[in-house]
Motif scaffolding. Structure first.
Motif, short mmCIF file in Angstrom:
data_model
loop_
_atom_site.label_atom_id
_atom_site.label_comp_id
_atom_site.label_asym_id
_atom_site.label_seq_id
_atom_site.Cartn_x
_atom_site.Cartn_y
_atom_site.Cartn_z
N LEU A 121 31.63 95.58 13.07
CA LEU A 121 30.24 95.24 13.32
C LEU A 121 29.35 96.15 12.47
N PRO A 122 28.48 95.56 11.66
CA PRO A 122 27.67 96.37 10.75
C PRO A 122 26.44 96.96 11.44
N ASP A 123 25.86 97.94 10.77
CA ASP A 123 24.56 98.47 11.18
C ASP A 123 23.49 97.67 10.45
N CYS A 124 22.35 97.47 11.09
CA CYS A 124 21.23 96.77 10.47
C CYS A 124 20.71 97.61 9.31
N PRO A 125 20.55 97.03 8.13
CA PRO A 125 20.08 97.81 6.98
C PRO A 125 18.63 98.28 7.14
N ASP A 126 17.85 97.59 7.97
CA ASP A 126 16.45 97.97 8.17
C ASP A 126 16.28 99.00 9.29
N CYS A 127 16.92 98.76 10.43
CA CYS A 127 16.71 99.58 11.63
C CYS A 127 17.74 100.70 11.80
N ARG A 128 18.87 100.57 11.13
CA ARG A 128 19.97 101.55 11.22
C ARG A 128 20.60 101.63 12.61
N ILE A 129 20.57 100.51 13.37
CA ILE A 129 21.28 100.46 14.65
C ILE A 129 22.34 99.37 14.57
N GLN A 130 23.37 99.48 15.42
CA GLN A 130 24.48 98.52 15.36
C GLN A 130 24.04 97.14 15.82
N MET A 131 24.46 96.14 15.06
CA MET A 131 24.14 94.75 15.39
C MET A 131 25.08 94.25 16.48
N ASN A 132 24.65 93.25 17.23
CA ASN A 132 25.42 92.66 18.33
C ASN A 132 25.89 91.26 17.95
N ILE A 133 27.01 90.84 18.56
CA ILE A 133 27.51 89.49 18.32
C ILE A 133 26.57 88.49 19.00
#
Length: 50
Positions: A28-40
């Motif tokens: 699961l990647p981190d959001c490039p803008d917010c730097r938090i982990q993305m959810n499914i």
């Protein structure tokens, strides 16, 4: 028989940015803008009906 790789749509809980990844091939990647982990958000299957 299903392929071992599953296409899933992931979404940032903060900015709502979406991205398609393949699990378990990718983590699961981190959001490039917010730097938090993305959810499914959704598992993408062919032949979906509403």
């Amino acid at each position: 028989m299903r392929d071992k790789r599953e296409a899933v749509q992931v979404k940032c809980p903060k900015c709502k940015r979406t991205q398609i990844i393949y699990i378990p091939q990718e983590a699961l990647p981190d959001c490039p803008d917010c730097r938090i982990q993305m959810n499914i958000e959704e598992v993408l299957d062919e032949g979906k009906s509403y």
